[in-house]
Write a protein that holds these residues in place. Structure first.
Motif, PDB file in Angstrom:
ATOM      1  N   ALA A  93       0.845  -1.192   0.000  1.00 45.01           N
ATOM      2  CA  ALA A  93       0.000   0.000   0.000  1.00 45.01           C
ATOM      3  C   ALA A  93       0.882   1.243   0.000  1.00 45.01           C
ATOM      4  O   ALA A  93       2.008   1.214   0.513  1.00 45.01           O
ATOM      5  N   SER A 105       0.390   5.489   0.853  1.00 41.65           N
ATOM      6  CA  SER A 105      -0.579   6.475   1.318  1.00 41.65           C
ATOM      7  C   SER A 105      -0.067   7.866   0.968  1.00 41.65           C
ATOM      8  O   SER A 105      -0.310   8.371  -0.121  1.00 41.65           O
ATOM      9  N   SER A 145       3.139   8.593   0.809  1.00 37.29           N
ATOM     10  CA  SER A 145       4.423   8.345   0.129  1.00 37.29           C
ATOM     11  C   SER A 145       5.601   9.116   0.730  1.00 37.29           C
ATOM     12  O   SER A 145       6.670   9.183   0.138  1.00 37.29           O
ATOM     13  N   GLN A 146       5.428   9.680   1.901  1.00 32.79           N
ATOM     14  CA  GLN A 146       6.501  10.480   2.494  1.00 32.79           C
ATOM     15  C   GLN A 146       7.632   9.615   3.059  1.00 32.79           C
ATOM     16  O   GLN A 146       8.764  10.080   3.185  1.00 32.79           O
ATOM     17  N   PHE A 205       7.478   5.957   2.112  1.00 31.20           N
ATOM     18  CA  PHE A 205       7.560   4.890   1.119  1.00 31.20           C
ATOM     19  C   PHE A 205       8.307   5.361  -0.130  1.00 31.20           C
ATOM     20  O   PHE A 205       9.106   4.601  -0.708  1.00 31.20           O
ATOM     21  N   THR A 254       0.247  10.531   6.267  1.00 33.00           N
ATOM     22  CA  THR A 254      -1.013  10.125   6.888  1.00 33.00           C
ATOM     23  C   THR A 254      -0.790   9.364   8.197  1.00 33.00           C
ATOM     24  O   THR A 254       0.290   8.828   8.436  1.00 33.00           O
ATOM     25  N   ASP A 279       5.885  10.342  15.772  1.00 33.04           N
ATOM     26  CA  ASP A 279       5.045  10.925  16.824  1.00 33.04           C
ATOM     27  C   ASP A 279       3.771  10.121  17.093  1.00 33.04           C
ATOM     28  O   ASP A 279       3.361   9.959  18.236  1.00 33.04           O
TER      29      ASP A 279
HETATM   30  C1  LIG Z   1      12.141  14.707   6.174  1.00 34.57           C
HETATM   31  C2  LIG Z   1      11.095  13.926   6.937  1.00 34.57           C
HETATM   32  C3  LIG Z   1      10.869  14.233   8.260  1.00 34.57           C
HETATM   33  C4  LIG Z   1       9.916  13.528   8.971  1.00 34.57           C
HETATM   34  N1  LIG Z   1       9.723  13.844  10.288  1.00 34.57           N
HETATM   35  C5  LIG Z   1       8.793  13.176  10.985  1.00 34.57           C
HETATM   36  C6  LIG Z   1       8.552  13.496  12.358  1.00 34.57           C
HETATM   37  O1  LIG Z   1       9.123  14.411  12.938  1.00 34.57           O
HETATM   38  N2  LIG Z   1       7.630  12.758  13.026  1.00 34.57           N
HETATM   39  C7  LIG Z   1       6.922  11.744  12.417  1.00 34.57           C
HETATM   40  O2  LIG Z   1       6.099  11.124  13.075  1.00 34.57           O
HETATM   41  N3  LIG Z   1       7.110  11.441  11.123  1.00 34.57           N
HETATM   42  C8  LIG Z   1       8.015  12.127  10.395  1.00 34.57           C
HETATM   43  N4  LIG Z   1       8.189  11.817   9.074  1.00 34.57           N
HETATM   44  C9  LIG Z   1       7.390  10.712   8.459  1.00 34.57           C
HETATM   45  C10 LIG Z   1       6.069  11.264   7.925  1.00 34.57           C
HETATM   46  O3  LIG Z   1       5.242  11.586   8.997  1.00 34.57           O
HETATM   47  C11 LIG Z   1       5.343  10.259   7.012  1.00 34.57           C
HETATM   48  O4  LIG Z   1       4.200  10.905   6.614  1.00 34.57           O
HETATM   49  C12 LIG Z   1       4.910   8.921   7.593  1.00 34.57           C
HETATM   50  O5  LIG Z   1       5.869   8.178   8.241  1.00 34.57           O
HETATM   51  C13 LIG Z   1       4.448   7.967   6.507  1.00 34.57           C
HETATM   52  O6  LIG Z   1       3.150   8.252   6.185  1.00 34.57           O
HETATM   53  P1  LIG Z   1       2.693   8.211   4.676  1.00 34.57           P
HETATM   54  O7  LIG Z   1       1.227   8.405   4.679  1.00 34.57           O
HETATM   55  O8  LIG Z   1       3.521   9.145   3.878  1.00 34.57           O
HETATM   56  O9  LIG Z   1       2.968   6.664   4.301  1.00 34.57           O
HETATM   57  P2  LIG Z   1       3.721   6.037   3.060  1.00 34.57           P
HETATM   58  O10 LIG Z   1       5.062   6.657   2.926  1.00 34.57           O
HETATM   59  O11 LIG Z   1       2.844   6.045   1.867  1.00 34.57           O
HETATM   60  O12 LIG Z   1       3.843   4.526   3.553  1.00 34.57           O
HETATM   61  C14 LIG Z   1       4.698   4.177   4.616  1.00 34.57           C
HETATM   62  C15 LIG Z   1       4.555   2.673   4.878  1.00 34.57           C
HETATM   63  O13 LIG Z   1       3.245   2.390   5.334  1.00 34.57           O
HETATM   64  C16 LIG Z   1       2.582   1.461   4.476  1.00 34.57           C
HETATM   65  N5  LIG Z   1       1.191   1.922   4.420  1.00 34.57           N
HETATM   66  C17 LIG Z   1       0.748   3.148   4.039  1.00 34.57           C
HETATM   67  N6  LIG Z   1      -0.572   3.246   4.261  1.00 34.57           N
HETATM   68  C18 LIG Z   1      -0.962   2.049   4.774  1.00 34.57           C
HETATM   69  C19 LIG Z   1      -2.220   1.528   5.219  1.00 34.57           C
HETATM   70  N7  LIG Z   1      -3.346   2.265   5.188  1.00 34.57           N
HETATM   71  N8  LIG Z   1      -2.259   0.264   5.695  1.00 34.57           N
HETATM   72  C20 LIG Z   1      -1.140  -0.496   5.746  1.00 34.57           C
HETATM   73  N9  LIG Z   1       0.072  -0.057   5.340  1.00 34.57           N
HETATM   74  C21 LIG Z   1       0.153   1.201   4.871  1.00 34.57           C
HETATM   75  C22 LIG Z   1       3.345   1.514   3.152  1.00 34.57           C
HETATM   76  O14 LIG Z   1       3.254   0.291   2.451  1.00 34.57           O
HETATM   77  C23 LIG Z   1       4.760   1.794   3.631  1.00 34.57           C
HETATM   78  O15 LIG Z   1       5.355   0.592   4.057  1.00 34.57           O
HETATM   79  C24 LIG Z   1       9.140  12.497   8.335  1.00 34.57           C
HETATM   80  C25 LIG Z   1       9.355  12.197   6.980  1.00 34.57           C
HETATM   81  C26 LIG Z   1      10.320  12.898   6.277  1.00 34.57           C
HETATM   82  C27 LIG Z   1      10.503  12.565   4.828  1.00 34.57           C
END
Ligand SMILES: Cc1cc2nc3c(=O)[nH]c(=O)nc-3n(C[C@H](O)[C@H](O)[C@H](O)COP(=O)(O)OP(=O)(O)OC[C@H]3O[C@@H](n4cnc5c(N)ncnc54)[C@H](O)[C@@H]3O)c2cc1C
Length: 283
Positions: free
Chosen positions: A30, A32, A34-35, A37, A111, A124
């Motif tokens: 999956a 979501s 992509s931050q 992934f 997300t 967090d």
């Molecule tokens: C520079 C940087 C700084 C950051 N700083 C922080 C911070 O201070 N604190 C913090 O908490 N986070 C931080 N993050 C992470 C950020 O919050 C991401 O948004 C989060 O970790 C991943 O969420 P996403 O929706 O982008 O998931 P994605 O990147 O799309 O997916 C991440 C993983 O989850 C899986 N996945 C996605 N959705 C689902 C679902 N519904 N069910 C099952 N599996 C799923 C994917 O397959 C993948 O393995 C940071 C990221 C970056 C790039």
């Protein structure tokens, strides 16, 4: 580096996403916000054959109140929570946490579900949802199951989720007049992942008392005995030496500086929760 070749499908409902994940036989993932992934794909740390984009599934983008819970769709973004766009979360402690995640650009796409599934120990939501006694609703071809947030992570970047399981929602307790809450993290600079963090959650009406350490290199650590002591005895249970002793017992392998950081996080989370002046939870 560029990502290895993969098939991409944007799913528009949960059943479709689950079918695509199941058909992948372990090679479908999956996506979501992509931050996390996206970078994993580009570094070829993840090499799925099929990527299923779930960010636009309406059912995963909704927030509603259900009895004593608020149900948050897995694809709700950090920025939407920060901005209070969903009325059931407008006064919820999660707003404060969301506003401190990374930078606004990341919060706009990242997300709650993606963050939990990614399971970065310093994230967090991993620590705050464990503190809030949240529940994670997961679906697969075998049906639906609910996982306690504090049981989701097995280790860094490892969860109890099966390859074909999709997080569909997160249930968090709605706030009550007796909800007391605090969260503090230490980062090198704003927007970076935490080096240490702690969340405190007390609710007398629900008989809940939790203090949780995050950014521990693994799953969040619950200081259950300490939280109950604080709830029942108030400030005298939270003198610096007592906080430090609880932190040190939970993190025996950390050095003195780390323990001080975690001690400061717990103290500040407790201060914010205003637990001492307001209530006695346990007798
Ligand atoms: C520079 C940087 C700084 C950051 N700083 C922080 C911070 O201070 N604190 C913090 O908490 N986070 C931080 N993050 C992470 C950020 O919050 C991401 O948004 C989060 O970790 C991943 O969420 P996403 O929706 O982008 O998931 P994605 O990147 O799309 O997916 C991440 C993983 O989850 C899986 N996945 C996605 N959705 C689902 C679902 N519904 N069910 C099952 N599996 C799923 C994917 O397959 C993948 O393995 C940071 C990221 C970056 C790039």
């Amino acid at each position: 580096m560029k990502a290895a070749k993969f098939a991409y499908t944007r799913a528009f409902d949960v059943d479709e996403a689950i079918e695509l994940l199941a058909n992948g036989g372990g090679t479908a993932k999956a996506m979501s916000g992509s931050q996390s992934f996206g970078p994993m794909l580009n570094l070829r740390l993840a090499r799925p054959a099929q990527v299923v984009d779930v960010a636009n599934i309406a059912a995963l983008r909704a927030v509603s109140r259900k009895d004593e819970w608020v149900e948050i769709g897995a694809a709700v973004t950090h920025a939407e929570i920060e901005d209070g766009v969903y009325p059931p979360l407008a006064a919820h402690p999660m707003r404060q946490v969301a506003g401190g995640i990374a930078y606004r650009a990341i919060r706009s796409r990242g997300t709650v579900g993606g963050s939990l599934a990614h399971a970065d120990p310093a994230a967090d939501w991993v620590v705050t949802l464990a503190a809030l006694c949240a529940r994670i609703v997961v679906r697969s071809p075998r049906g639906e199951r609910t996982i306690e947030a504090d049981g989701l992570m097995l280790g860094a970047y490892t969860t109890v989720l099966e390859a074909d399981e999709l997080i569909v929602a997160i249930l968090v307790p709605s706030e009550t007049p007796t909800t007391r809450w605090g969260y503090h993290k230490v980062c090198r600079k704003p927007g970076e992942f935490a080096e240490a963090s702690a969340a405190a959650y007390f609710d007398v009406s629900r008989k809940r008392a939790r203090v949780v350490l995050g950014a521990t290199d693994g799953p969040p650590i619950l200081l259950n005995e300490f939280a109950v002591e604080v709830a029942s005895k108030g400030a005298q249970a939270a003198e610096r030496e007592k906080v430090h002793a609880a932190v040190s017992a939970a993190l025996p392998d950390r050095d003195a500086i780390d323990r001080k950081l975690f001690t400061a996080c717990v103290e500040r989370a407790l201060e914010q929760s205003d637990v001492f002046s307001n209530l006695k939870i346990a007798e």
